[in-house]
Design an enzyme around this catalytic site. Sequence first.
Site, PDB file in Angstrom:
ATOM      1  CG  ASP A 159      -0.311   6.451   3.653  1.00 50.10           C
ATOM      2  OD1 ASP A 159       0.448   6.170   2.615  1.00 50.10           O
ATOM      3  OD2 ASP A 159      -0.259   5.793   4.670  1.00 50.10           O
ATOM      4  N   GLY A 198       0.757  -1.239  -1.895  1.00 56.23           N
ATOM      5  CA  GLY A 198       1.990  -1.924  -2.586  1.00 56.23           C
ATOM      6  C   GLY A 198       1.875  -2.665  -3.728  1.00 56.23           C
ATOM      7  CB  CYS A 237       1.493   7.426  -0.049  1.00 51.89           C
ATOM      8  SG  CYS A 237       1.271   5.736  -0.710  1.00 51.89           S
ATOM      9  CG  ASN A 238       7.799   6.645  -0.315  1.00 56.72           C
ATOM     10  OD1 ASN A 238       8.656   7.428  -0.381  1.00 56.72           O
ATOM     11  ND2 ASN A 238       7.508   6.611   1.197  1.00 56.72           N
ATOM     12  CB  CYS A 247       7.011   2.196   2.870  1.00 62.64           C
ATOM     13  SG  CYS A 247       5.344   1.861   3.494  1.00 62.64           S
ATOM     14  CG  HIS A 259       2.212   2.106   6.559  1.00 64.39           C
ATOM     15  ND1 HIS A 259       1.782   2.744   5.219  1.00 64.39           N
ATOM     16  CD2 HIS A 259       1.053   1.787   6.935  1.00 64.39           C
ATOM     17  CE1 HIS A 259       0.486   2.714   5.206  1.00 64.39           C
ATOM     18  NE2 HIS A 259       0.025   2.101   6.312  1.00 64.39           N
TER      19      HIS A 259
HETATM   20  N1  DGL Z   1       2.599   4.251   2.986  1.00 63.60           N
HETATM   21  C1  DGL Z   1       2.918   3.836   1.714  1.00 63.60           C
HETATM   22  C2  DGL Z   1       3.945   4.204   1.153  1.00 63.60           C
HETATM   23  O1  DGL Z   1       4.831   5.167   1.474  1.00 63.60           O
HETATM   24  C3  DGL Z   1       2.149   2.799   1.069  1.00 63.60           C
HETATM   25  C4  DGL Z   1       2.024   1.493   1.706  1.00 63.60           C
HETATM   26  C5  DGL Z   1       1.019   0.528   1.113  1.00 63.60           C
HETATM   27  O2  DGL Z   1      -0.117   0.860   1.217  1.00 63.60           O
HETATM   28  O3  DGL Z   1       1.486  -0.475   0.617  1.00 63.60           O
HETATM   29  O4  DGL Z   1       4.505   3.634   0.298  1.00 63.60           O
END
Ligand code: DGL
Length: 262
Positions: free
Chosen positions: A11, A44, A74-75, A184, A186
Amino acid sequence: MSSSSKIGVFDSGVGGLSILERIHQLLPRESLLYVADSAFAPYGPKGDEFIIQRSRHMMEFFLSQQVKAVVVACNTATAAAVAQLRQEYTLPIIGMEPALKPAASATTTGVIGVLATEGTLASDKFVDLRSRFEGDIEIITMPCPGLVEHIEQVVPDEEAIAQLLENYMSPLLKKNVDTIVLGCTHYSFLAEQIKKIAGDDIAIVDTDDAVARRLHSVLAQADLLKESDASGEIVFYSSGNPGTQKEVISRCWGEKVEVLFF
Ligand code: DGL
């Protein structure tokens, strides 16, 4: 690579630990390598090319460790990079996407909200996913800049997080959403705060379990599930500052762990 090989999970930072936990619960015998690319988080606001490059870097590391499969936990990285990675690498790669499908079948008001990064929401992959459900239901999306940076701190600023969540969630609540998608990884670490603001009548959905189940079925189909009964080991890597990353990862993982420099 064989059924006793490890599984790589990555991620942009600690968000994917929410997926790692579900994988470990479902497949406790599997050994897992987790990479948090925290020196480069958040993904992001970064462009696809940057995320593809970082993802390749982690894929090369996983290959050097002879992993049998990779989970893009990670999306944002899935939206930006998974198609490219699948062209370049032959091992199974499991990605993820915001849980629009379960949300669409759960909603009774016909209005759902999606909290995700700006990268995920702007991606072709998400636009395509959204078009499959919109019409039958209304989908209100909300990019949430700033949240990931807070979650990546050793001691997150709860007040600042609560303020950001209020700002991001109030337009959804005004539109009468009855289901909120955490798009997301996170944000799973903010599920309690999100539930508190949303109240009891709004369902919060994510794809964390679905990703673990998908990994299980991909490994089973490829005859790559680990056979030995011994429990798997989990090794954590981070590209961020090793001192602080040990604190952040231990907090999110729920126990003290060692973190190796990636
Ligand atoms: N955790 C990530 C997601 O699922 C990315 C978050 C990021 O780094 O902006 O999108």
